[in-house]
Write a protein that holds these residues in place. Structure first.
Motif, PDB file in Angstrom:
ATOM      1  N   PHE A  42       0.806  -1.230   0.000  1.00 43.61           N
ATOM      2  CA  PHE A  42       0.000   0.000   0.000  1.00 43.61           C
ATOM      3  C   PHE A  42       0.837   1.277   0.000  1.00 43.61           C
ATOM      4  O   PHE A  42       0.648   2.155   0.852  1.00 43.61           O
ATOM      5  N   CYS A  55      -0.001   4.073  -5.231  1.00 42.94           N
ATOM      6  CA  CYS A  55      -0.051   2.924  -6.139  1.00 42.94           C
ATOM      7  C   CYS A  55      -1.389   2.187  -6.152  1.00 42.94           C
ATOM      8  O   CYS A  55      -1.970   1.903  -5.101  1.00 42.94           O
ATOM      9  N   ARG A  89       6.525   4.158   2.143  1.00 43.41           N
ATOM     10  CA  ARG A  89       7.469   3.118   1.701  1.00 43.41           C
ATOM     11  C   ARG A  89       8.027   2.331   2.880  1.00 43.41           C
ATOM     12  O   ARG A  89       8.607   1.273   2.716  1.00 43.41           O
TER      13      ARG A  89
HETATM   14 FE1  SF4 Z   1       3.163  -2.618  -3.936  1.00 40.32          FE
HETATM   15 FE2  SF4 Z   1       5.137  -1.775  -5.529  1.00 40.32          FE
HETATM   16 FE3  SF4 Z   1       2.718  -0.603  -5.653  1.00 40.32          FE
HETATM   17 FE4  SF4 Z   1       4.283  -0.211  -3.506  1.00 40.32          FE
HETATM   18  S1  SF4 Z   1       4.732   0.433  -5.639  1.00 40.32           S
HETATM   19  S2  SF4 Z   1       2.074  -0.713  -3.483  1.00 40.32           S
HETATM   20  S3  SF4 Z   1       5.297  -2.191  -3.324  1.00 40.32           S
HETATM   21  S4  SF4 Z   1       3.199  -2.738  -6.188  1.00 40.32           S
END
Ligand code: SF4
Ligand code: 5AD
Length: 447
Positions: A160, A164, A279
């Protein structure tokens, strides 16, 4: 014979899914065609990751609608299928916006495509469920794969990140059991694959059930796959920094089949932005992780994804990203302007960065990343590297393949080399690939 045209957008997972849909349609009597105008079924396997990707799909649907009309005048029907993440995210909305579409099917239910096509004869069909049955069990055995093949080992994401859509479109993280992965790998190797790229949205979070019940890590899976007869090379993508465990790092040191290339997205070099992105690591943690990986495999080629212009990103935040890139040195990377995605937490954020600022930051970052990629490729010139020859080259008398570092390499040789790993001396740098000549000398790097 009926014909199917299948086009994929976005990530490698979609490339894999599209290939499986081709297999599935093959079983239903459809031959794949590259000529969309002769297709009885058109499948667009879509990507929802950024707004641009979605807009591309709708403009393509406009063209496909016109084709459908022309074919109908000639007495031929065309069934239009929208698959993939736009299908999952927008469902019925797609048919409102593009009424020529007949079937909308999400990434977790495309194994039901034959049935959906039958139902589409009676009216529009939308299937965006997350069925409980394992879609992989319903797919036909893989066809001969070529020298390098993708293998899905994990799907979905529980991370999450605030920007994204993947956790919503692909759903929760699921790992395929070891036995099933092994069986697919053995079939691919028997069909001629020499290299497998293990794919998953969050592949290093792999925790598939082992033959004795307990969960296996990706590192353990990689070591086991390295024993599959015929397989010379393994890769995996895409990873999250938080899931790079010691065992996987150790596999980069002591598993010769695991190629020295790692795509490990960091997204930003600013701790403030990394926190806002959810992150769950800071920039120094990433730096230390890279140090450990480089200790295990000093020649590893590193790659990353970056987002510029995340809400609230200041000049100082951007400078921190530039600094991180300068310090680490990437062999290649992907960078994007932030694009607000409906339903994600960041889309609600008030501190949007002006488009012109995003553009300037992206240009600055890409210039640095491009220079690093060129420097990395230039360093290969004069060296001998092992190349897996995958296909005919761009010109007659050439074949093309990949170095251990995932660089495209062209050499003058006949097609009999396809499927073999051969030492190649890199002689020069082209725009899109390296050029080299076959040599008897052993390569400096293991491969
Ligand atoms: Fe998942 Fe990658 Fe999206 Fe982050 S960027 S939510 S790790 S798919
Ligand atoms: N805007 C811009 N880039 C995005 N990515 C994911 N979501 C977004 C978004 N909303 C990028 C990330 C990710 C890659 C696959 O796409 O960098 O790693």
């Amino acid at each position: 014979m009926k014909k199917a045209f299948v086009k994929s957008y976005g990530c490698q997972m979609n490339v894999y899914d599209a290939a499986r849909m081709v297999d599935l349609l093959g079983r239903e009597g459809f031959a794949e065609t590259a000529a969309i105008e002769e297709a009885d079924v058109v499948v667009l396997n879509t990507c929802h990751i950024r707004e641009k990707a979605v807009e591309k799909v709708y403009s393509e649907l406009g063209r496909v609608r016109d084709l459908k009309g022309e074919r109908l005048q000639a007495g031929r029907e065309t069934t239009i299928v929208v698959a993939g993440c736009v299908a999952q995210a927008e469902g019925h909305e797609i048919i409102h916006r593009a009424p020529a579409v007949d079937v909308v099917v999400g990434p977790q239910s495309y194994h039901r495509l034959p049935d959906l096509l039958r139902r589409a004869k009676a009216g529009k069909v939308v299937d965006t469920e997350f069925p409980l049955d394992d879609k992989f069990d319903h797919l036909p055995p893989r066809r001969v794969a070529g020298a390098s093949a993708f293998l899905t080992v994990q799907e979905g994401c529980d991370k999450f990140c605030a920007f994204c859509v993947v956790p919503y479109t692909r759903g929760a993280e699921v790992s395929r059991p070891v036995a099933k992965v092994l069986a697919e790998a053995e079939r691919l190797a028997a069909g001629g694959a020499r290299e497998l790229t293990l794919i998953g949205q969050n592949v290093n979070a792999y925790h598939g059930e082992g033959p004795e019940g307990g969960a296996w890590t990706l590192g353990r899976l990689v070591r086991r796959l390295a024993e599959v007869p015929g397989l010379a090379r393994l890769r995996y993508t895409t990873s999250h920094p938080r899931d790079m465990d010691d065992d996987l790092i150790a596999a980069h040191r002591d598993c010769a089949a695991l190629m020295p290339y790692l795509h490990l997205p960091v997204q930003s070099g600013s701790d403030r932005i990394l926190a806002a992105m959810n992150r769950r690591h800071d920039a120094d943690t990433y730096r230390r992780l890279i140090d450990r990986i480089r200790q295990a495999r000093p020649d590893i080629a590193l790659s990353s994804d970056f987002i510029v212009g995340f809400p609230g990103e200041t000049d100082a935040d951007h400078a921190a990203t530039m600094r991180l890139v300068e310090e680490i040195g990437f062999a290649g990377a992907f960078s994007f302007k932030y694009s607000p995605r409906p339903g994600t937490p960041a889309a609600e954020s008030p501190d949007a960065v002006p488009e012109a600022v995003k553009r300037d930051r992206l240009a600055e970052l890409q210039a640095l990343l491009d220079a690093q990629a060129r420097a990395f490729n230039r360093d290969t010139v004069g060296r001998v590297v092992d190349v897996l020859i995958e296909k005919a080259g761009r010109h007659p008398g050439q074949v093309a393949g990949k170095s251990p570092y995932l660089q495209a390499v062209q050499i003058e040789a006949g097609p009999d080399l396809i499927g073999r790993v051969v030492p190649v001396r890199i002689t020069r740098l082209g725009t899109y690939s390296l050029f080299g000549e076959r040599t008897e000398a052993a390569s400096a790097a293991a491969a």
